[in-house]
Design a protein around this motif. Structure first.
Motif, PDB file in Angstrom:
ATOM      1  N   VAL A   1       3.969  -3.614   8.257  1.00  0.00           N
ATOM      2  CA  VAL A   1       2.709  -3.475   8.988  1.00  0.00           C
ATOM      3  C   VAL A   1       1.541  -3.843   8.081  1.00  0.00           C
ATOM      4  CG1 VAL A   1       3.613  -1.648  10.517  1.00  0.00           C
ATOM      5  CG2 VAL A   1       2.425  -1.010   8.414  1.00  0.00           C
ATOM      6  N   VAL A   2       0.468  -4.314   8.721  1.00  0.00           N
ATOM      7  CA  VAL A   2      -0.818  -4.529   8.054  1.00  0.00           C
ATOM      8  C   VAL A   2      -1.851  -3.855   8.943  1.00  0.00           C
ATOM      9  CG1 VAL A   2      -2.559  -6.224   7.364  1.00  0.00           C
ATOM     10  CG2 VAL A   2      -0.132  -6.685   6.943  1.00  0.00           C
ATOM     11  N   ASP A   3      -2.627  -2.964   8.376  1.00  0.00           N
ATOM     12  CA  ASP A   3      -3.634  -2.208   9.133  1.00  0.00           C
ATOM     13  C   ASP A   3      -3.014  -1.546  10.373  1.00  0.00           C
ATOM     14  OD1 ASP A   3      -5.671  -2.860   7.332  1.00  0.00           O
ATOM     15  OD2 ASP A   3      -6.141  -4.709   8.415  1.00  0.00           O
ATOM     16  N   ASP A   4      -1.856  -0.919  10.185  1.00  0.00           N
ATOM     17  CA  ASP A   4      -1.129  -0.176  11.228  1.00  0.00           C
ATOM     18  C   ASP A   4      -0.569  -1.055  12.342  1.00  0.00           C
ATOM     19  OD1 ASP A   4      -1.457   2.307   9.976  1.00  0.00           O
ATOM     20  OD2 ASP A   4      -3.447   2.556  10.883  1.00  0.00           O
ATOM     21  N   ALA A   5      -0.637  -2.365  12.242  1.00  0.00           N
ATOM     22  CA  ALA A   5      -0.070  -3.262  13.259  1.00  0.00           C
ATOM     23  C   ALA A   5       1.147  -3.959  12.670  1.00  0.00           C
ATOM     24  CB  ALA A   5      -1.104  -4.296  13.687  1.00  0.00           C
TER      25      ALA A   5
ATOM     26  N   ILE B   1       0.815  -1.214   0.000  1.00  0.00           N
ATOM     27  CA  ILE B   1       0.000   0.000   0.000  1.00  0.00           C
ATOM     28  C   ILE B   1       0.847   1.263   0.000  1.00  0.00           C
ATOM     29  CG2 ILE B   1      -1.735   1.308   1.295  1.00  0.00           C
ATOM     30  CD1 ILE B   1      -2.739  -1.478   2.324  1.00  0.00           C
TER      31      ILE B   1
ATOM     32  N   ASP C   1       3.698  -0.667   4.410  1.00  0.00           N
ATOM     33  CA  ASP C   1       2.312  -1.011   4.728  1.00  0.00           C
ATOM     34  C   ASP C   1       1.813  -2.025   3.699  1.00  0.00           C
ATOM     35  OD1 ASP C   1      -0.264  -1.054   5.694  1.00  0.00           O
ATOM     36  OD2 ASP C   1      -0.728   1.026   5.167  1.00  0.00           O
TER      37      ASP C   1
ATOM     38  N   SER D   1      -1.060  -4.916   2.313  1.00  0.00           N
ATOM     39  CA  SER D   1      -2.490  -5.197   2.376  1.00  0.00           C
ATOM     40  C   SER D   1      -2.670  -6.576   3.024  1.00  0.00           C
ATOM     41  CB  SER D   1      -3.107  -5.166   0.978  1.00  0.00           C
ATOM     42  OG  SER D   1      -2.758  -6.328   0.272  1.00  0.00           O
ATOM     43  N   PRO D   2      -3.844  -6.842   3.569  1.00  0.00           N
ATOM     44  CA  PRO D   2      -4.082  -8.166   4.159  1.00  0.00           C
ATOM     45  C   PRO D   2      -3.888  -9.309   3.154  1.00  0.00           C
ATOM     46  CG  PRO D   2      -5.763  -6.627   4.878  1.00  0.00           C
ATOM     47  CD  PRO D   2      -4.959  -5.919   3.811  1.00  0.00           C
ATOM     48  N   SER D   3      -3.984  -9.009   1.852  1.00  0.00           N
ATOM     49  CA  SER D   3      -3.816 -10.064   0.840  1.00  0.00           C
ATOM     50  C   SER D   3      -2.382 -10.570   0.763  1.00  0.00           C
ATOM     51  CB  SER D   3      -4.275  -9.560  -0.532  1.00  0.00           C
ATOM     52  OG  SER D   3      -3.423  -8.524  -0.993  1.00  0.00           O
TER      53      SER D   3
END
Length: 192
Positions: free
Chosen positions: A159-163, A111, A123, A125-127
């Motif tokens: 990171v994924v979704d800021d984690a 991302i 960053d 993506s969850p994919s």
């Protein structure tokens, strides 16, 4: 030489010079627009292009079971975002002919990237978790080696979704901390 010869020569020269002059007109005459040469028409806009500064960056790709570096020319300055964008574009057709590929299936997997105090935060993506395990380690290695080849980048955080997430290492372990180029150099082609 006699004065008479010199006089005749001067007179002849004067006549020749006067015959070669540009005619003088009393007023300007208009020229049809289609008679004006291209580039001189009032509607022609030819602004000289400014040269674009460019810089070479090392992009890491996969060949067989190794990471291989290749050089790409990008617009200067070579920022982390510019280098990452170039990596995500995948191998050129010439690189594909050399059997180079990317383990990153498409650009939407990554991302963004931010650089702060020598750490590039990538960053994902969850994919990213959909990438097969063997290609995940290559994908992370491609990103880490490409980022750490830039001036001012020493480590990479994912990171994924800021984690922050754990990433695979070539040893088969995972790291929940930031990673460095030394963590992935074991995957690099040593012949280059």
């Amino acid at each position: 030489m006699s004065r008479r010869c010199i006089g005749r020569a001067a007179l002849t020269l004067g006549i020749l010079v006067m015959g070669c002059g540009v005619p003088i007109e009393e007023q300007a005459t208009s020229v049809a627009i289609d008679q004006v040469p291209e580039g001189l028409r009032p509607t022609d806009t030819t602004t000289p292009e400014e040269p674009v500064a460019s810089e070479l960056v090392d992009i890491w790709l996969v060949r067989d079971d190794e990471l291989v570096t290749t050089r790409h020319l990008i617009e200067a300055p070579a920022t982390a975002q510019a280098a990452l964008t170039e990596l995500l574009a995948g191998p050129t057709s010439a690189e594909q002919e050399r059997s180079l590929r990317s383990a990153i299936p498409d650009a939407s997997v990554v991302i963004d990237v931010e650089l702060l105090r020598g750490v590039a935060t990538v960053d994902l993506s969850p994919s990213f978790s959909d990438i097969p395990a063997q290609d995940q380690v290559f994908a992370v290695g491609q990103i880490v080696l490409t980022m750490t080849d830039l001036r001012g980048v020493g480590r990479v955080r994912f990171v994924v979704d800021d984690a922050q997430i754990a990433v695979p290492l070539p040893s088969g372990d995972t790291s929940e901390d930031t990673v460095s180029r030394e963590d992935y150099l074991a995957m690099a082609d040593n012949s280059a």
